[in-house]
Scaffold this motif. Structure first.
Motif, PDB file in Angstrom:
ATOM      1  N   ARG A  63      -1.439 -24.994 111.228  1.00 10.93           N
ATOM      2  CA  ARG A  63      -1.197 -25.561 112.553  1.00 10.93           C
ATOM      3  C   ARG A  63      -0.644 -26.978 112.429  1.00 10.93           C
ATOM      4  O   ARG A  63       0.204 -27.410 113.220  1.00 10.93           O
ATOM      5  CB  ARG A  63      -2.496 -25.550 113.364  1.00 10.93           C
ATOM      6  CG  ARG A  63      -2.280 -25.813 114.848  1.00 10.93           C
ATOM      7  CD  ARG A  63      -3.588 -25.689 115.595  1.00 10.93           C
ATOM      8  NE  ARG A  63      -4.010 -24.309 115.685  1.00 10.93           N
ATOM      9  CZ  ARG A  63      -5.266 -23.926 115.872  1.00 10.93           C
ATOM     10  NH1 ARG A  63      -6.223 -24.841 115.949  1.00 10.93           N
ATOM     11  NH2 ARG A  63      -5.577 -22.650 115.984  1.00 10.93           N
ATOM     12  N   LYS A  64      -1.114 -27.694 111.409  1.00  8.55           N
ATOM     13  CA  LYS A  64      -0.638 -29.057 111.178  1.00  8.55           C
ATOM     14  C   LYS A  64       0.860 -29.059 110.870  1.00  8.55           C
ATOM     15  O   LYS A  64       1.625 -29.886 111.398  1.00  8.55           O
ATOM     16  CB  LYS A  64      -1.413 -29.691 110.025  1.00  8.55           C
ATOM     17  CG  LYS A  64      -1.020 -31.125 109.723  1.00  8.55           C
ATOM     18  CD  LYS A  64      -1.887 -31.690 108.608  1.00  8.55           C
ATOM     19  CE  LYS A  64      -1.514 -33.146 108.301  1.00  8.55           C
ATOM     20  NZ  LYS A  64      -2.362 -33.707 107.218  1.00  8.55           N
ATOM     21  N   SER A  92       2.916 -28.156 113.903  1.00 10.57           N
ATOM     22  CA  SER A  92       2.967 -29.306 114.800  1.00 10.57           C
ATOM     23  C   SER A  92       4.047 -30.296 114.366  1.00 10.57           C
ATOM     24  O   SER A  92       4.845 -30.772 115.180  1.00 10.57           O
ATOM     25  CB  SER A  92       1.600 -30.006 114.830  1.00 10.57           C
ATOM     26  OG  SER A  92       1.670 -31.221 115.541  1.00 10.57           O
ATOM     27  N   ALA A  93       4.072 -30.584 113.054  1.00 12.68           N
ATOM     28  CA  ALA A  93       5.058 -31.541 112.545  1.00 12.68           C
ATOM     29  C   ALA A  93       6.478 -31.028 112.718  1.00 12.68           C
ATOM     30  O   ALA A  93       7.395 -31.800 113.052  1.00 12.68           O
ATOM     31  CB  ALA A  93       4.776 -31.823 111.063  1.00 12.68           C
ATOM     32  N   GLY A 109       7.126 -30.641 116.811  1.00  7.16           N
ATOM     33  CA  GLY A 109       6.928 -31.801 117.671  1.00  7.16           C
ATOM     34  C   GLY A 109       5.892 -31.571 118.758  1.00  7.16           C
ATOM     35  O   GLY A 109       5.826 -32.328 119.727  1.00  7.16           O
ATOM     36  N   ILE A 110       5.078 -30.508 118.608  1.00 10.34           N
ATOM     37  CA  ILE A 110       4.021 -30.202 119.573  1.00 10.34           C
ATOM     38  C   ILE A 110       2.682 -30.550 118.930  1.00 10.34           C
ATOM     39  O   ILE A 110       2.437 -30.187 117.782  1.00 10.34           O
ATOM     40  CB  ILE A 110       4.041 -28.710 119.960  1.00 10.34           C
ATOM     41  CG1 ILE A 110       5.411 -28.333 120.542  1.00 10.34           C
ATOM     42  CG2 ILE A 110       2.944 -28.385 120.966  1.00 10.34           C
ATOM     43  CD1 ILE A 110       5.595 -26.844 120.766  1.00 10.34           C
ATOM     44  N   SER A 111       1.834 -31.263 119.648  1.00 11.56           N
ATOM     45  CA  SER A 111       0.575 -31.726 119.053  1.00 11.56           C
ATOM     46  C   SER A 111      -0.302 -30.555 118.622  1.00 11.56           C
ATOM     47  O   SER A 111      -0.253 -29.470 119.204  1.00 11.56           O
ATOM     48  CB  SER A 111      -0.187 -32.599 120.057  1.00 11.56           C
ATOM     49  OG  SER A 111      -0.730 -31.810 121.102  1.00 11.56           O
ATOM     50  N   GLU A 112      -1.117 -30.807 117.587  1.00 13.17           N
ATOM     51  CA  GLU A 112      -2.040 -29.774 117.105  1.00 13.17           C
ATOM     52  C   GLU A 112      -3.004 -29.348 118.207  1.00 13.17           C
ATOM     53  O   GLU A 112      -3.348 -28.171 118.327  1.00 13.17           O
ATOM     54  CB  GLU A 112      -2.832 -30.296 115.903  1.00 13.17           C
ATOM     55  CG  GLU A 112      -2.035 -30.401 114.621  1.00 13.17           C
ATOM     56  CD  GLU A 112      -2.916 -30.746 113.436  1.00 13.17           C
ATOM     57  OE1 GLU A 112      -3.805 -29.929 113.094  1.00 13.17           O
ATOM     58  OE2 GLU A 112      -2.725 -31.832 112.866  1.00 13.17           O
ATOM     59  N   ARG A 113      -3.442 -30.313 119.006  1.00  9.30           N
ATOM     60  CA  ARG A 113      -4.377 -30.007 120.075  1.00  9.30           C
ATOM     61  C   ARG A 113      -3.756 -29.039 121.087  1.00  9.30           C
ATOM     62  O   ARG A 113      -4.399 -28.077 121.510  1.00  9.30           O
ATOM     63  CB  ARG A 113      -4.797 -31.299 120.769  1.00  9.30           C
ATOM     64  CG  ARG A 113      -5.801 -31.094 121.889  1.00  9.30           C
ATOM     65  CD  ARG A 113      -6.196 -32.424 122.498  1.00  9.30           C
ATOM     66  NE  ARG A 113      -7.138 -32.241 123.600  1.00  9.30           N
ATOM     67  CZ  ARG A 113      -7.617 -33.226 124.349  1.00  9.30           C
ATOM     68  NH1 ARG A 113      -7.263 -34.475 124.087  1.00  9.30           N
ATOM     69  NH2 ARG A 113      -8.448 -32.976 125.340  1.00  9.30           N
ATOM     70  N   TYR A 114      -2.491 -29.303 121.449  1.00 11.58           N
ATOM     71  CA  TYR A 114      -1.845 -28.426 122.428  1.00 11.58           C
ATOM     72  C   TYR A 114      -1.538 -27.060 121.811  1.00 11.58           C
ATOM     73  O   TYR A 114      -1.613 -26.030 122.481  1.00 11.58           O
ATOM     74  CB  TYR A 114      -0.567 -29.074 122.962  1.00 11.58           C
ATOM     75  CG  TYR A 114      -0.018 -28.376 124.195  1.00 11.58           C
ATOM     76  CD1 TYR A 114      -0.772 -28.333 125.371  1.00 11.58           C
ATOM     77  CD2 TYR A 114       1.220 -27.753 124.186  1.00 11.58           C
ATOM     78  CE1 TYR A 114      -0.298 -27.690 126.497  1.00 11.58           C
ATOM     79  CE2 TYR A 114       1.709 -27.104 125.312  1.00 11.58           C
ATOM     80  CZ  TYR A 114       0.944 -27.086 126.463  1.00 11.58           C
ATOM     81  OH  TYR A 114       1.404 -26.441 127.576  1.00 11.58           O
TER      82      TYR A 114
END
Length: 308
Positions: A40-41, A44-45, A48-53
């Motif tokens: 997921r990390k 995300s990178a 450009g979408i946060s891990e939380r979202y």
């Protein structure tokens, strides 16, 4: 007094539909992330979408926009519609569905093999042996030993990919993402088929998720799936000191991710010509079986070479 009657609340139905859609999209994102072995990390990178979202998306708690969905599709290298629930899937004919419902799991596997053999595209004359499966399945150890036994070159496709790119796999993924890596993987396999068809080839566990590349492999190599259960794979991984899958040192999460990867790729792995069980077996025992099942391929190679 008679209670007032309220008209049907279409808003409730609409909300249920949205929840169902969000959950379906989340399941597809999670499944493709598993197939690609992307954390997921890392997703995300790259997106450009946060891990939380991302966590909210995968659990069906986010009402994702088309723009973000497009970004995820590009990062995961899937068409946009691949992340959406299919509305036009063809239902199985009733007689076939009823037959499948009567079969045991073992019979279903046999039925799948028979159907796959009957409808698969013709395979070319195969000169080499390819080992597929999840990391720590034994591909390198057994591949090197098998190649030495038959006096054949041992090729790791990941090394050919690095040679083409002029950089390590991690750097390829960091700079170009999955799309660049899969393109190089396809090119590297084509190069091996052309230049080193008589070899023992080890391929990455995720190659099977690319239909065109995987079919090219199946068409030119006798393919063997080195099968091991997720607990066995995790045991080997930890014994080797590779802690990369342990996000936050959480064994349960790592085991869940590994099991999901296994489940998402199993159907593709089962398209191999042979399934070699490695769980609880020694290297020597597995090697003996590999030698036995590959001797016809090697013998045909020697006959062809003598003819020339």
């Amino acid at each position: 007094m008679k209670p007032a009657e309220h008209p049907p609340d279409s808003g409730i139905a609409d909300a249920d539909t949205e929840v169902s859609l969000a959950a379906s999209i989340g399941e597809r994102v999670r499944a493709y992330r598993a197939r690609r072995s992307i954390s997921r990390k890392h997703l995300s990178a790259q997106s450009g979408i946060s891990e939380r979202y991302l966590a909210q998306i995968e659990t069906g708690k986010a009402n994702i926009s088309i723009d973000l969905l497009q970004r995820l599709a590009q990062t995961l290298v899937v068409p946009l519609h691949g992340l959406l629930p299919a509305s036009n899937e063809r239902p199985l004919p009733a007689p076939l569905r009823e037959l499948f419902n009567r079969l045991s799991p073992t019979q279903l596997e046999e039925a799948y093999r028979l159907l796959a053999q009957h409808f698969e595209s013709p395979r070319h004359s195969r000169c080499g042996i390819a080992l597929i499966g999840i990391r720590f399945g034994g591909k390198t150890t057994l591949g090197e030993r098998l190649a030495e036994h038959w006096d054949l070159p041992f090729i790791r496709l990941s090394q050919r990919i690095e040679m083409l790119a002029g950089m390590k796999v991690g750097e390829i993924l960091e700079m170009g993402g999955q799309r660049s890596y899969r393109r190089l993987e396809r090119q590297a396999l084509t190069q091996v088929i052309r230049k080193s068809p008589r070899s023992v080839l080890e391929v990455g566990g995720g190659l099977v998720t690319e239909p065109e590349t995987f079919q090219n492999l199946l068409g030119h190599f006798y393919t063997i799936w080195l099968h091991a259960t997720p607990p066995e794979l995790m045991k080997r991984l930890m014994a080797a000191g590779d802690m990369r899958p342990l996000e936050g040192n959480n064994y349960e999460i790592a085991m869940e991710d590994l099991t999901r990867i296994f489940a998402e790729r199993e159907a593709e792995y089962r398209q191999a010509d042979y399934i070699l069980e490695t769980t609880g077996r020694s290297v020597e025992t597995c090697l003996e079986e590999l030698v036995r099942i590959s001797q016809d391929i090697v013998a045909s190679n020697q006959e062809e070479a003598s003819d020339h």
